[in-house]
Write an enzyme that holds these catalytic residues in place. Structure first.
Site, mmCIF file in Angstrom:
data_model
loop_
_atom_site.group_PDB
_atom_site.id
_atom_site.type_symbol
_atom_site.label_atom_id
_atom_site.label_comp_id
_atom_site.label_asym_id
_atom_site.label_seq_id
_atom_site.Cartn_x
_atom_site.Cartn_y
_atom_site.Cartn_z
ATOM 1 N N ASP A 107 0.842 -1.206 0.000
ATOM 2 C CA ASP A 107 0.000 0.000 0.000
ATOM 3 C C ASP A 107 0.880 1.260 0.000
ATOM 4 O OD1 ASP A 107 -2.137 -1.696 0.397
ATOM 5 O OD2 ASP A 107 -2.213 -1.334 2.556
HETATM 6 N N1 URA Z 1 -1.188 -5.774 4.105
HETATM 7 C C1 URA Z 1 -1.619 -4.503 4.127
HETATM 8 O O1 URA Z 1 -2.596 -4.191 4.775
HETATM 9 N N2 URA Z 1 -0.928 -3.598 3.406
HETATM 10 C C2 URA Z 1 0.155 -3.894 2.681
HETATM 11 O O2 URA Z 1 0.732 -3.015 2.057
HETATM 12 C C3 URA Z 1 0.593 -5.219 2.666
HETATM 13 C C4 URA Z 1 -0.106 -6.143 3.389
#
Ligand code: URA
Length: 259
Positions: A107
């Site tokens: 993310d």
């Molecule tokens: N889980 C999440 O919530 N975000 C990420 O970036 C990777 C795994």
């Protein structure tokens, strides 16, 4: 066996016709100064990466390239994006940049270990759920979490595969994990697979909230403490991931793609 003209075209983003003219014009040489005038010269894979000189510039010829990046906060895992800077832009000077693809995604507000490769089949194996590659995350949390109940399922029906969930000592904290004001707990979580926002959704379902998140390992690869956010280093993903075998499908399980 790779040909000289194709390798130069691939590595410099030139057409084969242009490379043929460079060779015939004695503008491609060995580092010792011997002109390589035959564009069809065969180069054994064992000789790669190999350095040649093209118009007085040293060029390393490769068929593939892999790297580990410490993805900083605030950039998206994408090749291009209209609204946000991308992790890909930080790799502009990497070899075979045009062909690099991210192995899964993080993310925008997650930092940490992000792998990139030019090899599609390898990328597919590393992200496919049947290869069950564990990912380790460190999280800064707003409050304590509850233990996952038996049959723990997220609200979209996904059953997370949590290999480990434990409190993280401050001494173990990776420098890449930001700990914002309001953090009450640190946790380390290992999950197999990588569904959208999976770690955030797991902690939300367990009564907590992720304030900071950093991926610190992917399979056998660990994010080095001294690889600063935004930096990357080359590595041989083949050596680490090519021996992987898929686990058998469970009865009724669909063979789906992972992230
Ligand atoms: N889980 C999440 O919530 N975000 C990420 O970036 C990777 C795994």
């Amino acid at each position: 066996m790779p040909r000289l003209d194709l390798l130069i075209a691939h590595n410099l983003g030139l057409s084969r016709g242009v490379v043929t003219r460079l060779c015939r014009g004695r503008r491609v040489c060995t580092p010792e100064g011997v002109a390589l005038t035959d564009p069809g010269l065969q180069i054994a894979p064992a000789e790669l990466p190999r350095t040649v000189v093209v118009d007085e510039q040293l060029v390393t010829l490769r068929v593939s390239f892999h790297l580990m990046q410490h993805k900083p906060l605030g950039v998206v895992t994408a090749l291009r994006d209209d609204r946000h800077p991308t992790a890909y832009e930080l790799l502009k000077d990497a070899p075979l940049h045009r062909d690099l693809r991210a192995v899964g995604r993080l993310d925008r507000e997650t930092s940490g270990l992000l792998l990139w490769t030019t090899e599609g089949p390898l990328l597919h194996r590393m992200t496919h759920p049947r290869y069950a590659v564990p990912r380790v995350y460190q999280a800064a949390l707003a409050r304590a979490w509850q233990a996952p109940p038996p049959g723990f399922t997220l609200d979209d029906g996904h059953v997370p595969e949590i290999a480990e969930l434990r409190a993280l000592d401050e001494a173990e904290r990776h420098p890449g994990l930001e700990v914002p004001d309001g953090t009450e707990r640190l946790a380390a979580i290992t999950i197999v697979g990588g569904k959208f926002h999976e770690v955030r959704r797991i902690f939300a379902a367990l009564g907590s909230e992720v304030l900071g998140l950093c991926r610190v390992a992917f399979g056998p690869l660990v994010l080095p403490n001294d690889l600063a956010a935004g930096e990357y280093e080359a590595l041989d993903l083949h050596a680490m991931f090519s021996g992987m075998h898929p686990r058998p499908l469970a009865v009724g399980e669909a063979d789906v793609e992972g992230a």
